[in-house]
Design a protein around this motif. Structure first.
Motif, PDB file in Angstrom:
ATOM      1  N   THR A  52       0.812  -1.219   0.000  1.00 50.78           N
ATOM      2  CA  THR A  52       0.000   0.000   0.000  1.00 50.78           C
ATOM      3  C   THR A  52       0.844   1.267   0.000  1.00 50.78           C
ATOM      4  O   THR A  52       0.341   2.342  -0.347  1.00 50.78           O
ATOM      5  N   TRP A  55       0.540   2.966  -3.249  1.00 54.24           N
ATOM      6  CA  TRP A  55      -0.790   3.372  -3.712  1.00 54.24           C
ATOM      7  C   TRP A  55      -1.019   4.865  -3.485  1.00 54.24           C
ATOM      8  O   TRP A  55      -0.273   5.532  -2.769  1.00 54.24           O
ATOM      9  N   SER A  58      -4.715   4.459   1.202  1.00 48.71           N
ATOM     10  CA  SER A  58      -5.162   3.148   1.678  1.00 48.71           C
ATOM     11  C   SER A  58      -5.551   3.227   3.138  1.00 48.71           C
ATOM     12  O   SER A  58      -5.138   4.141   3.863  1.00 48.71           O
ATOM     13  N   THR A  71      -7.794  -1.402   1.938  1.00 45.11           N
ATOM     14  CA  THR A  71      -8.463  -0.955   0.721  1.00 45.11           C
ATOM     15  C   THR A  71      -8.060   0.481   0.429  1.00 45.11           C
ATOM     16  O   THR A  71      -7.888   1.288   1.352  1.00 45.11           O
ATOM     17  N   GLY A  72      -7.893   0.790  -0.845  1.00 45.75           N
ATOM     18  CA  GLY A  72      -7.510   2.135  -1.234  1.00 45.75           C
ATOM     19  C   GLY A  72      -7.649   2.332  -2.729  1.00 45.75           C
ATOM     20  O   GLY A  72      -8.557   1.775  -3.363  1.00 45.75           O
ATOM     21  N   SER A  80      -7.743  -3.470  -3.377  1.00 47.81           N
ATOM     22  CA  SER A  80      -7.584  -3.976  -2.012  1.00 47.81           C
ATOM     23  C   SER A  80      -6.452  -4.980  -1.971  1.00 47.81           C
ATOM     24  O   SER A  80      -5.987  -5.470  -3.006  1.00 47.81           O
ATOM     25  N   SER A 257      -0.190  -4.111  -8.727  1.00 50.36           N
ATOM     26  CA  SER A 257      -1.013  -2.904  -8.582  1.00 50.36           C
ATOM     27  C   SER A 257      -1.247  -2.241  -9.931  1.00 50.36           C
ATOM     28  O   SER A 257      -2.373  -1.829 -10.257  1.00 50.36           O
TER      29      SER A 257
END
Length: 286
Positions: A52, A55, A58, A71-72, A80, A257
């Motif tokens: 994460t 990302w 998240s 989750t993000g 997720s 991702s």
């Protein structure tokens, strides 16, 4: 993902002992709406934060036993991650419960041992299909049923690796239930399982690329349930050259991702064309 689309209605006549899930899943402790349609599946819970970190944003939404879920978004795409622990039994539980809350795409993200010289430590292996040397998938379906990755997921992972400039290999993975005897390594005090001396060479002759412990079960269950799934692992060990380094751990996470974002582009292109399934002739949606 709406609650209406993602919620799974339980049979009111099913005893709780046979399906201990209500709104919240028994092992993962997630409910419909907690997770995105696409979920990355690392083994180690400590990898969740490492994934994460790359990302846009998240939030950890559940944590129970070996299962940590966040989750993000990545590249403005909902995403997720759920850790599964080591091995196919716990990975299968994750697939079962994620499917129950509406997940449709699963990407195994991990590390592996390569059994071909060309797959160097730090390279990626993208699984096209898997040898079902683990026992979990045997509990679900006959032993000659294939553990195959979804072609769209394989394509998205390859595209992601190309975009990121990472060295990768695509091929067949062997999934085992044992890090030691099941992968041809000696056990305690040099114990050798029957046939372990020939295992690596036999798989090499069959053009198998690598060992790991979850992909076959994840792919088998995904196919049984009509879900998309694939796997990408960073090579930590090369069993032919003898190298071992925990190098490039974040590569697989970054590729997976990016692949989720690419799959979203594929889905947009299919929707724009008015077809149910993306194919290469559609290109990628913007």
């Amino acid at each position: 993902m709406s609650d209406e689309d993602s919620a799974v209605e339980g049979d009111p006549d099913t005893p709780a002992s046979e399906d201990p899930n209500d709104d919240e899943q028994y092992h993962l402790e997630v409910s419909a709406g907690d997770v995105a349609d696409s979920v990355l599946l690392p083994g180690n819970p400590e990898r969740v934060e490492k994934i994460t970190d790359g990302w846009d944003a998240s939030e950890v939404v559940a944590e129970h036993r070996e299962y940590r879920t966040a989750t993000g978004s990545y590249d403005d795409t909902p995403i997720s991650v759920t850790s599964t622990g080591i091995g196919s039994p716990s990975a299968a539980i994750a697939v079962e419960e994620l499917a129950r809350v509406g997940v449709d795409t699963l990407l195994r993200v991990g590390s592996c041992g390569a059994i071909r010289e060309e797959a160097s430590v730090g390279d990626l292996v993208i699984t096209a299909g898997a040898v079902r040397q683990e026992g979990t998938s045997d509990e679900y379906v006959r032993e000659d049923y294939p553990a195959s990755a979804d072609d769209r997921v394989v394509g998205a992972l390859v595209t992601a690796a190309e975009r990121l400039g990472y060295d990768y290999h695509v091929g067949v993975t062997a999934s085992t239930d044992s890090f030691y005897a099941g992968q041809g390594r000696p056990g305690f005090r040099g114990f050798e399982a029957a046939g372990s001396g020939d295992l690596v060479e036999n798989l090499r002759e069959a053009n198998v690329l690598n060992f790991e412990m979850e992909a076959a079960a994840i792919l088998t269950l995904a196919n049984l349930y009509g879900l998309r799934a694939g796997a990408v692992c960073t090579v930590y060990a090369n069993r032919v050259t003898g190298e071992f380094r925990t190098e490039g751990e974040r590569k697989a996470a970054k590729v997976a991702s990016e692949a989720v974002s690419i799959l979203a582009e594929m889905d947009d292109a299919a929707e724009a064309a008015g077809v149910d399934r993306w194919h290469p002739g559609l290109g990628l949606g913007g």
